[in-house]
Structure formats: structure tokens, C-alpha cells
Design a protein around this motif. Structure first.
Motif, PDB file in Angstrom:
ATOM      1  N   LEU A 251       1.000  -1.406  -0.367  1.00 25.63           N
ATOM      2  CA  LEU A 251      -0.085  -0.045   0.043  1.00 25.63           C
ATOM      3  C   LEU A 251       0.838   1.046   0.342  1.00 25.63           C
ATOM      4  N   ALA A 252       1.801   0.748   0.249  1.00 28.70           N
ATOM      5  CA  ALA A 252       3.114   2.123   0.491  1.00 28.70           C
ATOM      6  C   ALA A 252       2.905   4.006   1.440  1.00 28.70           C
ATOM      7  N   PRO A 253       2.402   3.392   2.792  1.00 31.55           N
ATOM      8  CA  PRO A 253       1.533   4.868   2.730  1.00 31.55           C
ATOM      9  C   PRO A 253       2.400   6.226   2.232  1.00 31.55           C
ATOM     10  N   PRO A 254       1.535   6.956   2.680  1.00 35.80           N
ATOM     11  CA  PRO A 254       3.311   8.324   2.503  1.00 35.80           C
ATOM     12  C   PRO A 254       4.515   8.596   3.763  1.00 35.80           C
ATOM     13  N   VAL A 255       4.130   8.575   4.927  1.00 30.77           N
ATOM     14  CA  VAL A 255       4.248   8.450   5.526  1.00 30.77           C
ATOM     15  C   VAL A 255       4.458   6.735   7.382  1.00 30.77           C
ATOM     16  N   VAL A 256       5.320   6.743   7.454  1.00 32.04           N
ATOM     17  CA  VAL A 256       5.548   5.247   8.282  1.00 32.04           C
ATOM     18  C   VAL A 256       6.383   5.928   9.036  1.00 32.04           C
ATOM     19  N   SER A 257       6.025   5.840  10.839  1.00 30.25           N
ATOM     20  CA  SER A 257       6.273   6.016  11.844  1.00 30.25           C
ATOM     21  C   SER A 257       6.809   4.605  12.946  1.00 30.25           C
ATOM     22  N   PHE A 258       7.636   4.183  13.971  1.00 34.23           N
ATOM     23  CA  PHE A 258       8.511   3.897  15.066  1.00 34.23           C
ATOM     24  C   PHE A 258       7.911   4.084  16.086  1.00 34.23           C
ATOM     25  N   HIS A 259       7.896   3.083  17.013  1.00 30.54           N
ATOM     26  CA  HIS A 259       7.502   3.452  18.267  1.00 30.54           C
ATOM     27  C   HIS A 259       8.006   2.622  18.736  1.00 30.54           C
ATOM     28  N   PHE A 260       9.035   2.545  19.743  1.00 36.27           N
ATOM     29  CA  PHE A 260       9.133   1.794  21.485  1.00 36.27           C
ATOM     30  C   PHE A 260      10.842   0.958  20.871  1.00 36.27           C
TER      31      PHE A 260
ATOM     32  N   ALA B   3      12.505   1.980  -0.383  1.00 37.72           N
ATOM     33  CA  ALA B   3      12.685   1.502  -1.608  1.00 37.72           C
ATOM     34  C   ALA B   3      11.746   1.788  -2.651  1.00 37.72           C
ATOM     35  N   ARG B   4      10.125   1.447  -1.078  1.00 38.60           N
ATOM     36  CA  ARG B   4       8.798   2.408  -1.550  1.00 38.60           C
ATOM     37  C   ARG B   4       8.509   3.673  -1.416  1.00 38.60           C
ATOM     38  N   GLY B   5       9.885   4.347  -1.341  1.00 41.05           N
ATOM     39  CA  GLY B   5       9.455   5.305  -1.123  1.00 41.05           C
ATOM     40  C   GLY B   5       9.295   6.682   0.009  1.00 41.05           C
ATOM     41  N   ILE B   6       8.646   5.367   0.572  1.00 42.63           N
ATOM     42  CA  ILE B   6       7.909   5.348   2.470  1.00 42.63           C
ATOM     43  C   ILE B   6       8.749   6.622   3.232  1.00 42.63           C
ATOM     44  N   TYR B   7       8.449   7.417   3.532  1.00 44.31           N
ATOM     45  CA  TYR B   7       9.587   8.818   4.408  1.00 44.31           C
ATOM     46  C   TYR B   7       9.380   8.264   5.812  1.00 44.31           C
ATOM     47  N   LEU B   8       9.854   7.464   6.463  1.00 41.99           N
ATOM     48  CA  LEU B   8      10.400   6.976   7.764  1.00 41.99           C
ATOM     49  C   LEU B   8      10.715   8.584   8.541  1.00 41.99           C
ATOM     50  N   MET B   9       9.763   7.785  10.353  1.00 37.46           N
ATOM     51  CA  MET B   9       9.797   8.381  11.475  1.00 37.46           C
ATOM     52  C   MET B   9      10.016   7.498  12.244  1.00 37.46           C
ATOM     53  N   ALA B  10      11.024   8.057  13.572  1.00 39.03           N
ATOM     54  CA  ALA B  10      10.986   6.888  14.998  1.00 39.03           C
ATOM     55  C   ALA B  10      11.050   7.986  15.964  1.00 39.03           C
ATOM     56  N   THR B  11      10.767   7.892  16.708  1.00 35.43           N
ATOM     57  CA  THR B  11      10.365   8.198  18.372  1.00 35.43           C
ATOM     58  C   THR B  11      11.905   8.007  19.303  1.00 35.43           C
ATOM     59  N   ALA B  12      12.691   8.843  19.657  1.00 32.76           N
ATOM     60  CA  ALA B  12      13.563   8.947  20.334  1.00 32.76           C
ATOM     61  C   ALA B  12      13.210   9.788  21.287  1.00 32.76           C
ATOM     62  N   THR B  13      13.294   9.443  23.124  1.00 27.13           N
ATOM     63  CA  THR B  13      13.752   9.761  24.026  1.00 27.13           C
ATOM     64  C   THR B  13      14.896  10.206  25.152  1.00 27.13           C
ATOM     65  N   SER B  14      15.813   9.636  23.756  1.00 24.49           N
ATOM     66  CA  SER B  14      18.015  10.427  24.411  1.00 24.49           C
ATOM     67  C   SER B  14      18.207  10.569  23.334  1.00 24.49           C
ATOM     68  N   LEU B  15      19.298  11.489  23.173  1.00 23.70           N
ATOM     69  CA  LEU B  15      20.472  11.567  22.793  1.00 23.70           C
ATOM     70  C   LEU B  15      20.932   9.882  21.623  1.00 23.70           C
ATOM     71  N   ALA B  16      20.952   9.089  22.785  1.00 22.59           N
ATOM     72  CA  ALA B  16      21.229   7.903  22.198  1.00 22.59           C
ATOM     73  C   ALA B  16      20.228   7.071  20.706  1.00 22.59           C
ATOM     74  N   GLU B  17      19.023   6.683  21.878  1.00 18.78           N
ATOM     75  CA  GLU B  17      17.854   6.579  20.765  1.00 18.78           C
ATOM     76  C   GLU B  17      18.075   7.096  19.698  1.00 18.78           C
ATOM     77  N   ALA B  18      18.229   8.719  18.962  1.00 23.18           N
ATOM     78  CA  ALA B  18      18.112   9.619  18.374  1.00 23.18           C
ATOM     79  C   ALA B  18      19.769   8.836  17.603  1.00 23.18           C
TER      80      ALA B  18
END
Length: 352
Positions: free
Chosen positions: A123-132, A145-160
């Protein structure tokens, strides 16, 4: 190209994905009003996610975000789970109910769900994000590869930094003020509990990714403050709970507008992972739980949901997972599109 230009946003706003609260109708309304709407599919399976994604696409042609949980695989521990149920048994008995005979892993981590990955690739949604946390590298490569923009949550610099190393496009800086589950990668590791603005500024200066500020932001002034700190956008969740398009039930909505909104608490009792909620009878169990360790997330959540259902059947809503951030008293009851328009006026009034 800036974040707002990429997604043609009238306001640098992401409506936070809140499992059990966000709906396709809400996400689409936010998108149509000029923000980036989100749906949370971490607590459903691939069939449920397909229905939600197709529902959003039936309501808007604009970009939207699909959020997934990438937690570690839950480890079953029958002894610990039995002890947990034994401790909760008197609460079930209060409502004439029995606790579950055993607890289940009620939903999979995205890292363990090839069907969900296949669906997203299809389905290739425009944005996919991850938590945990983050899924395996090969899953990220397939989505990229499907052109999806990816985001993820960080609570610290190490996670970022881990997010940056994985090739993710943007990082959501989740401060301790945020409602719902802390996005920590390892819930057993020390948590510096950084506030939203301190974390945002830290990641802007030291991480190499666009930063989205999250946690405690409820109005246009907060969005403007996040932008002034260098964030490309702000993510708001609790601000949308009172909207009629949310799936929050009457008990949740009543609690959000009551005195509990001023006293949110972090608790692992409901789900097995730390999460910020409105205080109620469930969160108040923290004192007497006697050092017992909740089962792994989301196994513990099976017990929490069962207790809430038993209580609600008898008219008691104070055992629900009423997730909310520290800005809860600032929530406003208005349609999602009207809220986005209001936020835009406030943001522009602050020089945004």
C-alpha cells in the motif's frame, strides 16, 4: 525541501498516532485542514491496518502517517503472569468477574510481523513511523525502496543516534511530558526523563536529522516554541483526544475535563511499559502492588484491558487506560479540522 513543503502542510503539525484513540476520520480531517494526520496500527493486525489505511485514503488524497510498534518480542513468564493475575483478582471480584485464566500476547511487534510489512510494501502509505525502537534493517530498506518517508521516536540522544544510523528520515523527540507510552527502546534501562524542549534542542544540535518535538504541546504557542528551538514540526496527541472524531469513550472524555487532568502520572501497571495517564483507580494501585513486576508488554495489557472491561460493564470507568500528557488541562473540545485551524491562527499570532 523543508518538512512542511514536502507534505504541503499549512501548519507544521503532526497529529500524534494514539492506538485506541486515533481514527481514520480524525487523521483525514487533520490532513484536509493542513496538518499531517496519523493512524496507529500497532495494536491491530495486517487486515485491520489495511482497513484503516484504505479508510483514510477514501477520505483524503493528502499525505498521512501510519504508526507501528517496534518493541522487543514479549517473553512469556507463566509464574510472573500468574502472580500478576492473583494480585488483580480482588479487583475483578469487585465487579463480579474472574481474571483471565492466562494472559496472551495481544498483538505483535512490527519486527515480528511479516504480514504487516508486506501490507505496507503493497500500500506504500506516504509516512511510516515507529515507536519503542526500530525494526530490522531489511524491513527499513524495503519500506525505503517504496519511497516511504520514515520517522521514529527517541527519548534520548543515544536513541536518536541509533535512528540516524538506521537511515530513518526524521526523529520524533518525545519528552517526559508526553501522554501515552514512553517510546524508550529498553524499558529496563535508566531513563533520563528529558523534557520535550530540552530533548528537542539537544537533538537539533547534536543529531543529524530533522526533529519533531512531542510532549505537552497543546496550542499554537507551543508549536511556535518548538519551531524556535529548531524543530521542523510539533506532534500533538492529547490535544486531539477531546475531538468528536477520536475514539475516546465517555469515561475518558469526562476524566480529561476533570481535576485528574492536572495530575497525570507515569505507570507501568496497565500495559507493562511506562505510560503517562490521567490518575484513576488503576494507576492508584501503584502503592499496594508490592514490588511485583508486571508481565512483559503487551502481555500485561491483556489483564489491564480485561479489568477495564469488567469494571465498565458495571458502570465504573476508572480502570481505563486514559492516556494523557501534562498539558491535558489545555485540551479543547472541538472538531479536529477546527482545532487545526485554531492552532494555525495561534501559531501565526506568535510569529510562526
Amino acid at each position: 525541501m523543508s518538512f512542511t513543503e514536502r507534505f504541503d502542510l499549512a501548519l507544521p503539525l503532526i497529529q500524534a498516532p494514539m492506538a485506541g484513540v486515533s481514527t481514520p476520520r480524525m487523521a483525514a480531517a487533520v490532513c484536509e485542514a493542513g496538518g499531517l494526520g496519523s493512524i496507529a496500527v500497532g495494536a491491530t493486525d495486517a487486515a485491520g491496518a489495511r482497513a484503516m489505511i484504505e479508510d483514510v485514503r477514501g477520505r483524503t488524497a493528502r499525505a498521512f502517517n501510519v504508526n507501528l510498534f517496534a518493541h522487543g518480542t514479549a517473553r512469556a513468564d507463566p509464574v510472573r503472569e500468574a502472580a500478576w493475575l492473583e494480585w488483580l483478582a480482588p479487583r475483578f471480584a469487585e465487579f463480579g468477574a474472574e481474571p483471565p485464566a492466562q494472559l496472551r500476547t495481544i498483538y505483535k511487534s512490527f519486527a515480528d510481523d511479516p504480514d504487516m510489512l508486506a501490507l505496507l510494501i503493497e500500500l506504500a502509505p506516504p509516512v511510516v513511523s515507529f515507536h519503542f525502537g526500530l525494526p530490522p534493517a531489511e524491513a527499513l530498506a524495503a519500506l525505503r525502496a517504496r519511497g516511504i518517508y520514515l520517522m521514529a521516536t527517541a527519548t534520548s540522544l543515544a536513541e536518536a543516534r541509533a535512528i540516524e544510523a538506521a537511515g530513518i528520515d526524521a526523529v520524533v523527540a518525545q519528552g517526559i511530558e508526553a501522554g501515552g507510552h514512553r517510546g524508550v527502546f529498553d524499558p529496563n534501562a535508566p531513563d533520563d526523563a528529558l523534557g520535550s524542549f530540552a530533548l528537542t534542542r539537544l537533538l537539533v544540535r547534536e543529531a543529524g536529522l530533522p526533529v519533531i518535538a512531542a510532549g505537552g504541546i497543546m496550542d499554537g504557542a507551543g508549536i511556535a516554541a518548538a519551531r524556535n528551538l529548531g524543530a521542523v514540526a510539533a506532534q500533538l496527541g492529547t490535544a486531539f483526544i477531546a475531538c468528536p472524531e477520536s475514539a475516546a469513550d465517555d469515561g475518558y472524555r469526562a476524566a480529561l475535563t476533570g481535576p485528574a487532568a492536572y495530575h497525570t502520572v507515569l505507570t507501568p501497571l496497565i500495559s507493562g511499559r511506562p505510560a503517562r495517564a490521567l490518575p484513576n483507580r488503576f494507576t492508584a494501585l501503584a502503592a499496594p502492588y508490592g514490588g511485583r513486576t508486571p508481565p512483559d508488554y503487551p502481555i500485561a495489557y491483556d489483564a489491564g484491558k480485561a479489568l477495564h472491561a469488567a469494571a465498565r460493564a458495571r458502570g465504573e470507568h476508572r480502570f481505563g487506560a486514559h492516556w494523557a500528557g501534562q498539558g491535558a488541562p489545555l485540551a479543547r473540545n472541538m472538531p479536529a479540522a477546527e482545532l487545526v485551524q485554531t492552532l494555525r491562527r495561534e501559531f501565526e499570532g506568535c510569529g510562526g
